[in-house]
Structure formats: structure tokens, C-alpha cells
Scaffold this active site. Structure first.
Site, PDB file in Angstrom:
ATOM      1  N   LYS A   1       0.869  -1.189   0.000  1.00  0.00           N
ATOM      2  CA  LYS A   1       0.000   0.000   0.000  1.00  0.00           C
ATOM      3  C   LYS A   1       0.903   1.236   0.000  1.00  0.00           C
ATOM      4  CE  LYS A   1      -2.020   3.051   2.027  1.00  0.00           C
ATOM      5  NZ  LYS A   1      -1.886   4.433   1.471  1.00  0.00           N
TER       6      LYS A   1
ATOM      7  N   GLU B   1       8.881   1.809  11.019  1.00  0.00           N
ATOM      8  CA  GLU B   1       9.997   2.704  10.672  1.00  0.00           C
ATOM      9  C   GLU B   1       9.404   4.102  10.607  1.00  0.00           C
ATOM     10  OE1 GLU B   1      13.094   1.816  10.182  1.00  0.00           O
ATOM     11  OE2 GLU B   1      13.038  -0.325   9.790  1.00  0.00           O
TER      12      GLU B   1
END
Ligand code: NAD
Length: 497
Positions: A180, A255
Site C-alpha cells: 500500500k 519505521e
């Protein structure tokens, strides 16, 4: 020089191996150099996501994939790497249109994506399973198996590289992957889908579903069939996804953002430090999670160093991402520029002095684009919001420090813990600092250098988990222990027959 131009992806989504028009909210990809429209497409809806998930499940369970031996799966990754390499210029062109990054940067990112697939092919072929030390009448083994379906959710700033960093190890590990990408940069990930398809990966194993985070992104995080999420993006989104993953008891890697300190000691090589600092904050127009956005300079050289840094900053070439001379290209778009400008206004309110930049560049060449001058701000306290929060633009704050203890305390006094730069010729001091600073990556006398074989990730508000490196493969697998009994006698406890 005439720029080669390539056809942009047509805007259809890659739904479990089928090219389909999306049925979700509209996405408009624009070229931030002049605001022109790249492509208008319908993003992925929940219904599109559900079809992708069903196809991924079937493809992942199919022996055509499931039963492949590691070296056979590795061949697929190598073929994808070949496909990326053969299309580097096209990928770079598309990504420059999609993100406004310079051709130099997007070429390097495309090459790194090919390297990532090649690296994980090699890791896969050489990742041995373990025969553990025997402590009884059993053969004991530790082996790794695919998780099943992995969702990879990526941001807009370096899409092809962050896509590859997730997709390559997840496929290597034997999973199906649903990618995505951000709605601000959908095109380059769709180009990756074309390459993956052409490389002959079995149908259904890979999907590319650009669309609204709260719709398709949320579906992928919540859906019970998704066994792992690998997320790169902002800290607020990461916290939300982390909480959802906690509810599902699903492994997740996050992250996230950064506010990375760069530390300059008076014993540094000044020219080297200035070049590294400029690259660390102003390349990618500062839209980099690891941007060295908080600069600490030892008091003894502060005035001289900052004067030279400002002079060097004013020589940076701001311009079109298609001009090979450009160092600082436009931001991703106008909405993002407004958020960077709001931070510059905040810095003024907080008592900061703009040493250079702080405005849009003037002139015809910049009028229609999302340009912003490289900016340096002084006179702020490390506690100010400008020094604490991620701006994600070409904005550097500079602060003086007194000694080692002071700079360690100031550097670590921040919620983020992603990266750090240290400039000093004193090896022992640089090493002490590198160990004392709370950051996932430390660069000494260099900055923003990357190797796929070296793990990357952050701590605190910068996230959790590591990508890249040999263990990057294991993050996408389940570990299983197998005890294989060697005795022919029944276990003694039952005393039977
Ligand atoms: P973002 O958090 O807004 O979006 C990232 C991705 O998450 C996008 O694909 C978005 O559509 C999706 N998303 C948004 N809401 C969601 C939801 N509720 N559920 C699921 N998915 C959702 O971040 P961004 O603005 O695209 O990217 C910039 C941020 O990314 C910066 O903070 C930057 O520091 C960070 N970043 C971190 C790294 C790293 O490796 N640490 C690398 C690059 C960028």
C-alpha cells in the site's frame, strides 16, 4: 540535453495479479515542479483490498509457490532485480514525476531497489536452518516458515526503495505481499507491479493498492488474514498501527520519523563536515526520515563554522528535478510546503533567527512549483517545538554545545532515536559518542550512507524493529522448533503397557 520521457502507468491497480480500475477515493498524482497533473486514478477501496487478499491467500497456499525450495524462490527475486535494472531510467523518470525528487536521486533509489532484491535472493539461498544441540533422545531443529500474507505500507518520500526493502524480504520468506503506497506517490509502485508481473512471479502473490490510509491501509492492518505489517511512515500513524497490531497480537515493524542530531567537534575537518551536513539535511529537500535536522556545533568554532555553513548553503542550486545541476528540488507538493512554512513561522514565534532561506525562491522558474529555499535557523532552545518535532523539509536548526556530556544530553533529549552524525578526527571520542547517543544508526565523518547488508531502524518515537541485513529475512518468517524422537521405547511417564 533532451530528457527521455516515458509513458506513466495508466492508473489501474494491481489487485492480486489482475490490473483493475480501483473503486476507492480518487487520487491525483501531480508533478510538484509545476503542479501539472501526472495521473488521476481511483484508489483501492475495501472491496478491492478484499479481492486482493483472497487472491493472495490462494496464491500463497498454492504448491507452485509454497513448495518451492529456497534457491527456486531466490530465482524469482533475481528475475525481479533484473527487471528493475533493465528499467532504471523509466523508474527514475516516473518517480521524479511522482515525487519531485531529482533524477540523480531517483536513479540511485531504483538501483538500490534492484540491489535489495538481489541481496535477499542471496540471503535466502544461504540462510541455513539450525540443528540445535541435542539434550535428550530427540533430534532438535529450529526452522523458519512463511507467515502467509504480509502488508507493506510505505510513505511517499523514497517509494521504490522503501517498497523494495519490504517486498523483497517478505517474498523471499515465502509470503504473499500486499503493498500500500502513499496516495501522494502511487505511480512508481504500480510500475514495480508491472516489472514483478513481467518477471514471472506467480499471479496473486503481489498486489499494489494505493489509496486512502484510513480505508485500504486500515483494512490491511485489521484483516485477520494479514499476519504481519511492515510500516514506514509518520509516528502518529505508526502508533495507531502498533496499537491495532497489539490487539491482533500480530508482529509489526514500524519505521517512523526522526529529528536526528549532527554533532560537530572543533577537531573536525570543516570542509568535510560542511559537505556532509549539507547533504544530510538538504538532499531530498530535507524530506528524509534520517535528515540531520538538529545541528550541534562545539562553542569554540560555532561562529566561524555557522558562517561558513550559511555561505555554502547559499551556493546550493535549487531547481527543476530534471536539471542535472539541481541539488535542491521542489517538495512533494503544495500541502506539504504549507506545513514546512508553518514550522518556519513557529520558529520565528519561538524566538529563532533565520540565518538563510525561510522563504520560497523567487523567479519565474519557481512560481508554479512547490519550491522552498534551504533554511538555517539559530537562536532556539533544544526544548522548542522547532527543535523537537520533525519538519520533513529543508530546515536545519543550529545550536552550540559546551562539551561531550552536554552534547550527549542535548542530543538524547528528544523523543526520536533514528540517526546521528558525528564529525571529529578523534577516533576514541567519536566512538564514545556513537555508543552514548540513542539512535538506530550513527555515521562518523560521513552521513546518509546506506548498505543493504547493514540493519536499519529506529528507537523511541522513531519506531521499532529493523529492516535490511541478513536478519531482515527472518522478520517475515515464523520460527518453529521440531523435536524428532529417536527412542523406540514409549515415554516412561505413562508406565504402559
Ligand atoms: P504517513 O504516516 O502519513 O503515511 C505513511 C503510509 O501510511 C501511507 O501509505 C499512508 O497512506 C498510510 N496510512 C495513513 N494512515 C493509515 C492508517 N490509519 N492505517 C494504515 N495506513 C495508513 O507518512 P508520510 O507522510 O507518507 O511519510 C512521511 C513520514 O514517513 C515521515 O515522518 C518520515 O520520517 C517517515 N519515514 C520514515 C522512514 C524510516 O525508515 N524510519 C523512512 C521514510 C519515511
Amino acid at each position: 540535453m533532451t530528457e527521455t520521457s516515458y509513458e506513466l502507468p495508466d492508473g489501474r491497480l494491481f489487485v492480486g495479479g489482475e490490473w483493475e480500475t480501483g473503486s476507492g477515493a480518487e487520487i491525483v498524482s501531480t508533478f510538484s515542479h509545476d503542479g501539472s497533473e501526472n495521473r488521476r486514478l481511483a484508489g483501492a477501496s475495501e472491496a478491492d483490498g478484499l479481492r486482493a487478499i483472497a487472491r493472495a491467500k490462494a496464491a500463497q497456499a498454492d504448491p507452485a509457490w509454497r513448495a518451492l525450495l529456497p534457491h527456486q524462490r531466490a530465482r524469482h527475486l533475481a528475475q525481479i532485480a533484473d527487471g528493475i535494472e533493465a528499467n532504471i531510467d523509466r523508474i527514475s523518470f516516473i518517480q521524479t514525476r511522482d515525487t519531485g525528487k531529482t533524477r540523480g536521486e531517483t536513479t540511485a533509489l531504483a538501483a538500490s531497489a534492484a540491489g535489495t532484491f538481489r541481496y535477499f535472493a542471496a540471503v535466502l539461498e544461504t540462510a541455513d536452518e539450525e540443528l540445535t544441540t541435542q539434550r535428550g533422545d530427540c533430534l532438535t531443529l529450529s526452522v523458519h516458515e512463511p507467515i502467509g500474507l504480509v502488508a507493506a505500507i510505505t510513505p511517499w518520500n523514497s517509494p521504490i526503495a522503501s517498497d523494495a526493502q519490504k517486498v523483497a524480504p517478505a517474498l523471499a520468506a515465502g509470503n504473499a505481499v500486499l503493498l500500500k503506497p502513499s496516495s501522494w506517490s502511487p505511480l512508481v509502485s504500480l510500475e514495480l507491479a508491472r516489472i514483478v508481473e513481467e518477471a514471472g512471479l506467480p499471479k496473486g502473490l503481489f498486489s499494489v493498492l494505493p489509496g486512502a490510509g484510513r480505508e485500504i491501509g486500515n483494512l490491511l492492518v485489521e484483516h485477520p488474514a494479514i499476519g504481519r505489517v511492515s510500516f514506514t511512515g509518520g509516528t502518529a500513524t505508526g502508533r495507531r498501527i502498533g496499537a491495532q497490531a497489539g490487539q491482533k497480537l500480530m508482529p509489526v515493524s514500524l519505521e517512523l520519523g526522526g529529528k536526528s542530531p549532527t554533532i560537530v567537534f572543533s577537531d573536525c575537518d570543516m570542509d568535510q563536515a560542511i559537505a556532509g551536513i549539507l547533504f544530510g539535511i538538504f538532499s531530498s529537500s530535507g524530506q528524509s526520515c534520517i535528515a540531520g535536522s538538529r545541528l550541534f556545533v562545539e562553542r569554540a568554532i560555532y561562529d566561524d563554522f555557522v558562517t561558513r555553513l550559511v555561505e555554502a548553503t547559499e551556493k546550493l542550486v535549487v531547481g527543476s528535478p530534471f536539471d542535472p545541476a539541481t541539488q535542491v528540488a521542489p517538495l512533494i507538493g503544495f500541502e506539504h510546503r504549507e506545513s514546512v512554512e508553518a514550522y518556519i513561522a513557529l520558529a520565528r514565534e519561538e524566538g529563532g533567527t533565520i540565518l538563510t532561506g525561510g522563504t520560497r525562491p523567487s523567479g519565474h522558474a519557481f512560481d508554479a512549483g512547490a519550491y522552498m529555499k534551504p533554511t538555517i535557523i539559530a537562536g532556539l532552545d533544544n526544548q522548542s517545538r522547532t527543535c523537537r518535532e520533525e519538519i520533513f523539509g529543508p530546515v536545519l536548526v543550529v545550536l552550540p554545545f559546551e562539551d561531550e556530556a552536554d552534547v550527549v544530553a542535548q542530543s538524547n533529549d528528544n523523543d526520536y532515536g533514528l540517526a546521528c552524525g558525528i564529525w571529529s578526527k578523534d577516533f576514541a571520542k567519536a566512538w564514545r559518542l556513537a555508543r552514548a547517543i540513542e539512535a538506530g544508526t550513527v555515521w562518523i565523518n560521513t552521513y546518509k550512507q546506506f548498505s543493504i547488508s547493514t540493519p536499519f531502524g529506529g528507537d523511541g518515537a522513531s519506531g521499532m524493529g529493523r529492516e535490511k541485513g541478513r536478519q531482515g529475512l527472518r522478520a517475515y518468517q515464523r520460527q518453529k522448533s521440531v523435536y524428532h524422537g529417536l527412542s523406540e521405547a514409549p515415554l516412561p511417564w505413562a508406565r504402559w503397557p
